[in-house]
Design an enzyme around this catalytic site. Structure first.
Site, mmCIF file in Angstrom:
data_model
loop_
_atom_site.group_PDB
_atom_site.id
_atom_site.type_symbol
_atom_site.label_atom_id
_atom_site.label_comp_id
_atom_site.label_asym_id
_atom_site.label_seq_id
_atom_site.Cartn_x
_atom_site.Cartn_y
_atom_site.Cartn_z
ATOM 1 N N ARG A 83 -7.060 -13.544 -35.148
ATOM 2 C CA ARG A 83 -7.827 -14.459 -34.295
ATOM 3 C C ARG A 83 -9.283 -14.498 -34.738
ATOM 4 N NH1 ARG A 83 -6.568 -10.864 -28.818
ATOM 5 N NH2 ARG A 83 -7.060 -8.878 -29.798
ATOM 6 N N GLU A 95 -10.653 -11.261 -36.904
ATOM 7 C CA GLU A 95 -10.028 -9.965 -36.587
ATOM 8 C C GLU A 95 -8.823 -9.740 -37.493
ATOM 9 O OE1 GLU A 95 -9.538 -9.324 -32.405
ATOM 10 O OE2 GLU A 95 -7.850 -7.948 -32.678
ATOM 11 N N ARG A 127 2.426 -9.023 -21.383
ATOM 12 C CA ARG A 127 1.000 -9.137 -21.087
ATOM 13 C C ARG A 127 0.573 -10.592 -20.931
ATOM 14 N NH1 ARG A 127 -2.549 -5.093 -22.389
ATOM 15 N NH2 ARG A 127 -4.066 -6.565 -23.222
ATOM 16 N N ARG A 163 -2.459 1.435 -33.983
ATOM 17 C CA ARG A 163 -2.756 0.265 -34.790
ATOM 18 C C ARG A 163 -4.257 0.074 -34.757
ATOM 19 N NH1 ARG A 163 -0.782 -2.092 -39.061
ATOM 20 N NH2 ARG A 163 -0.985 -4.353 -39.070
ATOM 21 N N ARG A 221 3.804 -19.842 -17.521
ATOM 22 C CA ARG A 221 3.722 -20.583 -16.262
ATOM 23 C C ARG A 221 4.116 -22.050 -16.428
ATOM 24 N NH1 ARG A 221 -2.087 -19.638 -16.997
ATOM 25 N NH2 ARG A 221 -2.392 -17.626 -16.018
ATOM 26 N N ASP A 229 -5.839 -1.869 -20.077
ATOM 27 C CA ASP A 229 -6.960 -2.796 -20.040
ATOM 28 C C ASP A 229 -8.143 -2.073 -19.407
ATOM 29 O OD1 ASP A 229 -5.751 -5.041 -21.195
ATOM 30 O OD2 ASP A 229 -4.747 -5.540 -19.307
ATOM 31 N N TYR A 249 -1.587 1.540 -23.390
ATOM 32 C CA TYR A 249 -2.198 0.250 -23.702
ATOM 33 C C TYR A 249 -2.917 -0.254 -22.449
ATOM 34 C CZ TYR A 249 -2.119 -4.439 -25.983
ATOM 35 O OH TYR A 249 -2.429 -5.632 -26.572
HETATM 36 N N1 UDP Z 1 0.822 -12.558 -28.774
HETATM 37 C C1 UDP Z 1 1.448 -13.495 -29.564
HETATM 38 N N2 UDP Z 1 0.791 -14.637 -29.903
HETATM 39 C C2 UDP Z 1 -0.477 -14.884 -29.496
HETATM 40 C C3 UDP Z 1 -1.120 -13.932 -28.674
HETATM 41 C C4 UDP Z 1 -0.443 -12.776 -28.341
HETATM 42 O O1 UDP Z 1 2.585 -13.306 -29.962
HETATM 43 O O2 UDP Z 1 -1.025 -15.938 -29.852
HETATM 44 C C5 UDP Z 1 1.563 -11.331 -28.451
HETATM 45 C C6 UDP Z 1 1.309 -10.234 -29.488
HETATM 46 O O3 UDP Z 1 2.499 -9.485 -29.641
HETATM 47 C C7 UDP Z 1 0.229 -9.407 -28.837
HETATM 48 C C8 UDP Z 1 0.659 -9.459 -27.370
HETATM 49 O O4 UDP Z 1 1.139 -10.797 -27.214
HETATM 50 O O5 UDP Z 1 0.195 -8.084 -29.329
HETATM 51 C C9 UDP Z 1 -0.419 -9.174 -26.370
HETATM 52 O O6 UDP Z 1 -1.478 -10.082 -26.568
HETATM 53 P P1 UDP Z 1 -2.940 -9.799 -25.968
HETATM 54 O O7 UDP Z 1 -3.763 -11.018 -26.203
HETATM 55 O O8 UDP Z 1 -2.801 -9.295 -24.586
HETATM 56 O O9 UDP Z 1 -3.440 -8.622 -26.929
HETATM 57 P P2 UDP Z 1 -4.831 -7.866 -27.025
HETATM 58 O O10 UDP Z 1 -5.890 -8.831 -26.587
HETATM 59 O O11 UDP Z 1 -4.721 -6.638 -26.166
HETATM 60 O O12 UDP Z 1 -4.911 -7.538 -28.477
#
Ligand code: UDP
Length: 376
Positions: A287, A308, A177, A256, A181, A358, A356
């Site tokens: 976060r 969160e 996800r 989850r 880059r 979006d 999952y």
């Molecule tokens: N992830 C990570 N570190 C970060 C942010 C994301 O390892 O700082 C990994 C983590 O496994 C997470 C996945 O990337 O579940 C997808 O992140 P995303 O931000 O897309 O998750 P969402 O916003 O859907 O919770």
């Protein structure tokens, strides 16, 4: 008729994007829908409310992003977007890094200054870690994409907190996800269109559900009277949990959950960014969102932040994320097969499809279902 008191064409279970778009499109075609919603509000997890002039996303940060022009044009009928671009900062034990993984991150981690130097560093770490062949899990996928240093500082702790299980026991696709880059570009998404609605997300649902042909009942549990509902309505759109629909007959799918702790601060800028990820294993939250930065508000001297906290899911909690590992995917297939036999029920949304998704994917799927339903 106990529930279908107005000769409704559709019963829609859940007022999230899938159900609400379906109701809106049905109404456009002269069809009448009753939406029943278990919670006290519409909009599912997209629900937002306004506090101190700031749009707070009650169920976590929602940033609309898509490459799908049809979906983007569609959602723009209901709101104006503010041009917000998500640029996340990671805090690992006091060290700050830009996300997603890009030249800024590589410079901050290793001091490398060119794409070539960064690629060489990652390749070297991948070899040292002994990773070759197709990655079998999230850990292997992550190391093969960005090496062991970034994996151990920015991924492992965050991921294991977020999912409550080892990165070696998680499917590789989850880390896909996040873009990797070799440019100095901190945009968290690769999509062409991105933003947050200027009036929050709830306003979109108010518009979607405004028709006289749509009635909404909140605080109403479909499962408590499932059989009566199904017998009275010609067609049902079900966006709740697919395993719950079938009374968990093959077993429970795993989800989850997360919970939020919010604070109002007498400051107009607490953390300097909309999202900061805490990527170590010890900090109990993943976060922190500072909502005013999603809106570009700078007017009233107050700021709201939300931490969160990931948590195990049980039936008393909101299901946020499906856990799409092998075990659950097998179980889901059984439920899907069963659901395909029910010709008068359409299963949709993150929970109905156990995907999952979006937001834009849910919008796209709802529009497809509409097309199919009305043979367009
Ligand atoms: N992830 C990570 N570190 C970060 C942010 C994301 O390892 O700082 C990994 C983590 O496994 C997470 C996945 O990337 O579940 C997808 O992140 P995303 O931000 O897309 O998750 P969402 O916003 O859907 O919770």
């Amino acid at each position: 008729m106990k529930y279908n008191t107005k000769n409704y064409d559709y019963l829609i279970v859940g007022s999230g994007p899938y159900g609400s778009i379906f109701a809106y499109e049905a109404a456009k075609r002269g069809k009448r829908s009753l939406i029943i919603e278990k919670r006290a509000h519409i909009g599912g997890n997209m629900y937002t409310h306004k506090e101190n002039g700031i749009n707070v996303h009650d169920f976590g940060a929602h940033i609309f992003h898509t490459d799908n022009k049809e979906v983007w044009d569609y959602v723009n009928q209901f709101t104006e977007f503010n041009g917000y671009i998500n640029q996340v900062v990671a805090n690992y034990k006091g060290e700050l890094y830009n996300l997603p993984f890009n030249m800024n991150t590589f410079y901050q981690m290793w001091g490398v200054k060119t794409p070539g130097e960064a690629a060489a560093k990652i390749a070297e770490q991948k070899v040292t870690a002994g990773i070759s062949g197709a990655p079998k899990n999230l850990e292997e996928q992550a190391i093969s994409l960005i090496g062991t240093d970034i994996y151990s500082k920015l991924i492992k702790g965050y991921t294991e907190k977020q999912w409550g299980r080892k990165a070696t026991e998680l499917p590789a696709f989850i880390i896909g996800r996040l873009p990797v880059r070799y440019t100095f570009d901190n945009n968290y998404f690769n999509h062409r269109y991105q933003g947050v609605p200027v009036d929050g997300y709830t306003a979109i649902f108010d518009k979607l559900l405004a028709s006289d042909l749509i009635d909404v009942q909140v605080n109403t549990d479909f499962m408590a009277n499932k059989e009566t509902y199904l017998s009275e309505f010609p067609k049902t759109i079900y966006t709740g949990m697919i395993d719950a629909f079938f009374d968990y007959k093959y077993g429970e799918l795993e989800y989850r959950s997360v919970r939020f702790e919010s604070e109002v601060h007498e400051s107009d800028n607490v953390q300097g960014n909309a999202v900061i990820n805490y990527t170590d294993a010890e900090t109990p939250y993943t976060r922190v969102m500072e909502w005013r930065h999603f809106d570009n508000h700078a007017d009233d001297g107050k700021s709201i932040i939300s931490k969160e906290f990931p948590q195990d899911w049980d039936r008393s909690k909101e299901a946020y994320y499906p856990v799409n590992d092998e075990k659950n995917s097998e179980l889901f297939k059984k439920y899907r097969k069963e659901s395909n036999n029910l010709k008068n029920v359409i299963f949709g949304g993150r929970l109905g499809n156990y995907q999952y998704y979006d937001m834009d994917q849910v919008f796209g799927a709802a529009l497809k279902a509409v097309e199919k339903e009305f043979n367009e």
